[in-house]
Write a protein that holds these residues in place. Structure first.
Motif, short mmCIF file in Angstrom:
data_model
loop_
_atom_site.label_atom_id
_atom_site.label_comp_id
_atom_site.label_asym_id
_atom_site.label_seq_id
_atom_site.Cartn_x
_atom_site.Cartn_y
_atom_site.Cartn_z
N LYS A 59 -14.06 15.75 38.19
CA LYS A 59 -14.49 14.82 39.24
C LYS A 59 -14.00 13.40 38.94
O LYS A 59 -13.62 12.65 39.85
N VAL A 60 -13.99 13.04 37.66
CA VAL A 60 -13.46 11.71 37.28
C VAL A 60 -11.97 11.64 37.59
O VAL A 60 -11.46 10.61 38.06
N TRP A 61 -11.25 12.74 37.30
CA TRP A 61 -9.82 12.77 37.62
C TRP A 61 -9.58 12.60 39.12
O TRP A 61 -8.70 11.87 39.54
N ARG A 62 -10.41 13.28 39.94
CA ARG A 62 -10.27 13.14 41.39
C ARG A 62 -10.57 11.70 41.84
O ARG A 62 -9.93 11.17 42.76
N ALA A 67 -8.68 6.62 43.94
CA ALA A 67 -8.51 5.17 43.80
C ALA A 67 -7.03 4.78 43.81
O ALA A 67 -6.67 3.71 44.30
N SER A 68 -6.18 5.67 43.27
CA SER A 68 -4.74 5.35 43.23
C SER A 68 -4.10 5.46 44.61
O SER A 68 -3.19 4.68 44.93
N THR A 69 -4.53 6.43 45.39
CA THR A 69 -3.87 6.69 46.68
C THR A 69 -4.57 5.99 47.85
O THR A 69 -3.94 5.26 48.61
N SER A 70 -5.87 6.23 47.97
CA SER A 70 -6.62 5.68 49.12
C SER A 70 -7.25 4.33 48.81
O SER A 70 -7.59 3.58 49.73
N ILE A 244 -16.70 5.67 35.35
CA ILE A 244 -16.02 6.22 34.16
C ILE A 244 -14.51 6.11 34.32
O ILE A 244 -13.79 5.81 33.35
N ALA A 245 -14.01 6.33 35.54
CA ALA A 245 -12.56 6.20 35.76
C ALA A 245 -12.09 4.77 35.44
O ALA A 245 -11.06 4.57 34.78
#
Length: 274
Positions: A59-62, A67-70, A244-245
């Motif tokens: 979930k942190v990876w998602r 955050a990177s794309t949208s 956490i991200a």
């Protein structure tokens, strides 16, 4: 080809053919990081900790991908990273411009030591959140106040390391320079400053760590972009995966900056540690 050269080739050839091994420290580091992620995944999988407090790694990876794309909190992850990097690097340049000369003055002048040393000792133990309100009153809520908060946190490590490095300059080197007629300014520039470079670089590494830890506090001051701002915005709505991200991205940037400084040390100060 002579017998000696053939013998040398037989000795050196097996050494060339040996595969290059990973350093033990790197293997141990990867192992400890892998163990931590595995423990984290197990805690999430079996419900040892509520997902509100500790979401699973996937979930942190998602959250990172989102955050990177949208984007999140008015900007993409790259824009938040650029804002935070700009503040930390601006603070580092500003601090180096003040701290290295201050360290040289403290180390070489009794008057300078008397004037500046108490100020450094006064600033050194102060936590950033203690002087943050005062900085807001003095400088407002613009970009200078954020850079200044980070700079103050970086100041003491660079000053103290510069003083230590200058005092470590060899007495024999100073006397040799004096015997050749070097002036005080030439001794400082040609003897003391080069001798202090390893300590100054160590101080910069410590200061960068302090700068990254102060980033979140600095971005409390009416920021609209930055990793600290992104973390605070996520924390207000209990979006723990994004918190956490953001923490992981700050840690990654701090690690990359540390690796760059270590490369600079190996490249330009090869005598350190030998």
């Amino acid at each position: 080809m002579t017998e000696t050269s053939l013998h040398d080739n037989r000795l050196t050839e097996p050494a060339r053919s040996q595969p290059r091994k990973l350093p033990l420290g790197l293997l141990l580091g990867l192992g400890s990081a892998g163990a931590l992620v595995t423990l984290w995944a197990l805690a999430s999988r079996f419900g040892w900790v509520s997902p509100v407090f500790l979401p699973p790694p996937a979930k942190v990876w998602r959250a990172l991908v989102t955050a990177s794309t949208s984007g999140y909190a008015n900007a993409t992850l790259w824009q938040h990273m650029a804002a935070s990097l700009g503040r930390v690097l601006s603070a580092l340049v500003l601090t180096m411009a003040v701290a290295i000369p201050a360290g040289l003055i403290i180390a070489t002048s009794r008057i300078g030591r008397g004037l500046l040393d108490p100020l450094i000792e006064f600033i050194r133990p102060l936590p950033p959140l203690a002087y943050l309100p005062l900085i807001i009153i003095w400088c407002g809520i613009g970009e200078p106040s954020k850079v200044l908060v980070i700079s103050i946190a970086m100041l003491a490590p660079i000053v103290i390391s510069t003083v230590s490095g200058v005092r470590a300059a060899g007495e024999s080197q100073i006397r040799a320079a004096q015997s050749f007629g070097a002036s005080r300014a030439q001794i400082i520039r040609e003897v003391m400053l080069p001798a202090a470079l390893p300590s100054i670089l160590t101080g910069i590494r410590i200061a960068l760590g302090a700068g990254w830890t102060t980033l979140v506090a600095a971005e409390l001051v009416a920021a609209t972009r930055g990793l600290g701002y992104m973390i605070q915005s996520a924390a207000q709505f209990l979006v723990t995966d994004m918190v956490i991200a953001g923490i992981l991205v700050i840690s990654a940037l701090a690690t990359v900056s540390e690796l760059i400084l270590r490369w600079i040390e190996r490249r330009f100060l090869p005598w350190v540690g030998k």
